[in-house]
Write a protein that holds these residues in place. Sequence first.
Motif, short mmCIF file in Angstrom:
data_model
loop_
_atom_site.label_atom_id
_atom_site.label_comp_id
_atom_site.label_asym_id
_atom_site.label_seq_id
_atom_site.Cartn_x
_atom_site.Cartn_y
_atom_site.Cartn_z
N ALA A 33 -24.36 45.20 -21.07
CA ALA A 33 -22.86 44.90 -20.46
C ALA A 33 -21.91 44.22 -21.96
CB ALA A 33 -23.28 43.86 -20.11
N ASP A 34 -22.20 43.54 -23.15
CA ASP A 34 -22.00 43.37 -24.21
C ASP A 34 -20.44 43.09 -23.47
OD1 ASP A 34 -21.27 43.16 -27.06
OD2 ASP A 34 -21.03 44.93 -27.21
N VAL A 35 -20.29 41.72 -23.11
CA VAL A 35 -18.76 41.11 -23.15
C VAL A 35 -19.10 39.67 -23.23
CG1 VAL A 35 -17.34 40.13 -20.88
CG2 VAL A 35 -18.91 41.98 -20.85
N PRO A 36 -18.43 39.72 -24.87
CA PRO A 36 -18.48 38.23 -25.50
C PRO A 36 -17.76 37.01 -24.95
CG PRO A 36 -17.76 40.02 -27.31
CD PRO A 36 -17.82 40.34 -25.61
N GLN A 37 -17.25 36.16 -24.15
CA GLN A 37 -17.61 35.42 -23.70
C GLN A 37 -17.04 33.62 -24.51
OE1 GLN A 37 -18.35 35.30 -19.12
NE2 GLN A 37 -19.99 35.99 -20.18
N ARG A 38 -15.78 33.42 -24.07
CA ARG A 38 -15.76 31.81 -24.72
C ARG A 38 -15.28 30.95 -23.58
NH1 ARG A 38 -11.48 28.10 -25.17
NH2 ARG A 38 -11.49 26.99 -27.55
N PHE A 39 -16.34 29.57 -22.74
CA PHE A 39 -15.83 28.87 -22.18
C PHE A 39 -15.65 27.16 -23.19
CE2 PHE A 39 -18.63 31.65 -20.64
CZ PHE A 39 -18.58 31.94 -19.47
N GLU A 40 -15.11 26.87 -22.38
CA GLU A 40 -14.20 25.27 -23.25
C GLU A 40 -14.22 24.41 -21.38
OE1 GLU A 40 -10.20 23.57 -23.58
OE2 GLU A 40 -10.27 25.74 -23.57
N PHE A 41 -15.16 23.32 -21.74
CA PHE A 41 -15.41 22.07 -21.38
C PHE A 41 -14.62 20.87 -21.45
CE2 PHE A 41 -18.65 25.72 -20.92
CZ PHE A 41 -18.82 26.30 -19.85
N SER A 42 -13.78 21.06 -21.35
CA SER A 42 -12.22 19.68 -21.67
C SER A 42 -12.97 18.42 -21.25
CB SER A 42 -11.22 20.70 -21.40
OG SER A 42 -11.70 19.76 -19.69
N ASP A 43 -13.60 18.51 -20.22
CA ASP A 43 -13.68 16.94 -20.17
C ASP A 43 -14.96 16.96 -20.45
OD1 ASP A 43 -15.93 18.79 -18.56
OD2 ASP A 43 -16.05 17.30 -17.03
N VAL A 44 -15.65 17.32 -20.75
CA VAL A 44 -17.15 16.78 -22.51
C VAL A 44 -16.88 17.58 -23.78
CG1 VAL A 44 -18.96 17.04 -20.47
CG2 VAL A 44 -17.88 18.78 -21.54
N ASP A 45 -15.28 17.96 -24.35
CA ASP A 45 -14.18 18.16 -25.06
C ASP A 45 -15.59 19.64 -26.37
OD1 ASP A 45 -12.88 17.98 -26.94
OD2 ASP A 45 -13.95 16.73 -27.66
N MET A 46 -16.26 19.99 -25.65
CA MET A 46 -17.48 20.96 -25.90
C MET A 46 -16.55 22.50 -24.85
SD MET A 46 -20.48 19.93 -24.77
CE MET A 46 -21.89 18.54 -25.93
N VAL A 47 -16.79 23.68 -26.09
CA VAL A 47 -16.81 25.34 -26.46
C VAL A 47 -18.11 25.78 -26.27
CG1 VAL A 47 -15.43 26.45 -27.64
CG2 VAL A 47 -14.38 24.55 -26.54
N VAL A 48 -17.98 26.78 -26.52
CA VAL A 48 -19.11 27.61 -26.25
C VAL A 48 -18.52 29.09 -26.70
CG1 VAL A 48 -20.51 27.88 -23.62
CG2 VAL A 48 -21.58 28.49 -26.09
N ASN A 49 -19.38 29.61 -27.48
CA ASN A 49 -18.60 31.25 -28.04
C ASN A 49 -20.21 32.21 -27.26
OD1 ASN A 49 -16.14 31.74 -27.96
ND2 ASN A 49 -16.45 29.97 -29.57
N ILE A 50 -19.83 32.96 -26.49
CA ILE A 50 -22.10 33.48 -26.03
C ILE A 50 -21.54 35.38 -26.75
CG2 ILE A 50 -23.35 33.74 -24.46
CD1 ILE A 50 -21.80 31.51 -22.90
N ARG A 51 -22.40 35.83 -26.74
CA ARG A 51 -22.29 37.67 -27.23
C ARG A 51 -23.16 37.66 -26.79
NH1 ARG A 51 -23.88 38.47 -31.73
NH2 ARG A 51 -24.12 36.86 -33.29
N ALA A 52 -23.89 39.24 -26.82
CA ALA A 52 -25.01 40.38 -26.64
C ALA A 52 -25.81 39.86 -28.27
CB ALA A 52 -24.09 41.49 -26.36
N ALA A 53 -27.00 39.70 -28.15
CA ALA A 53 -27.20 39.49 -30.21
C ALA A 53 -27.28 41.08 -30.40
CB ALA A 53 -28.52 39.23 -29.40
N ALA A 54 -27.12 40.85 -31.77
CA ALA A 54 -26.75 42.06 -32.13
C ALA A 54 -28.09 42.60 -32.63
CB ALA A 54 -25.64 41.77 -33.73
N ASP A 55 -27.66 43.95 -32.91
CA ASP A 55 -29.29 44.43 -33.32
C ASP A 55 -29.87 43.82 -34.85
OD1 ASP A 55 -28.90 46.64 -31.44
OD2 ASP A 55 -28.02 47.76 -33.32
N GLY A 56 -31.24 43.03 -35.16
CA GLY A 56 -31.73 42.87 -35.64
C GLY A 56 -31.92 41.66 -35.29
N GLU A 57 -31.61 41.16 -33.89
CA GLU A 57 -31.63 39.50 -33.73
C GLU A 57 -32.09 39.19 -32.98
OE1 GLU A 57 -26.86 37.08 -34.22
OE2 GLU A 57 -27.49 38.84 -32.96
#
Length: 141
Positions: free
Chosen positions: A35-59
């Motif tokens: 699907a390859d849909v890079p996403q950014r999630f912000e969780f303000s109450d715990v002051d965290m951000v995570v960015n997620i993407r599909a693994a690239a070739d070789g990863e």
Amino acid sequence: MSAEFSSPKEFREVMDRIFSMMDTDPDMGPKLRAADVPQRFEFSDVDMVVNIRAAADGEEGNLHWEWTDDVDWEPKVKMAMSSETANKYFQGKENVAIAIARRRIKTGGDVKAALALIPITKPVYAQYTEVVEAEYPHLKV
């Protein structure tokens, strides 16, 4: 009564488990990678951000995530929510479309692409609920 994480450290530990479950699942993982849909999630109450993407070739694996905004890719979708909303969602107790309408989840970018991932990730609900019941009973909703 709300189900709350005991600390930001616990939240990250639990979210890493969820992402690992989706990454290594023989059905979900390859579908999420394709699907390859890079996403950014912000969780303000715990002051965290995570960015997620599909693994690239070789990863290794199907997904790659980093707990920072300092990444070399642009998210296609951005979502902001509380850790409580994330916990409810992964237990199958929070409908994303309703949460967006009620502003429990704030979105940006290609929301349609993110919503298309929901059927792929649905099996993680039961897996996550099992982990919660066995290891984090205070998070059960």
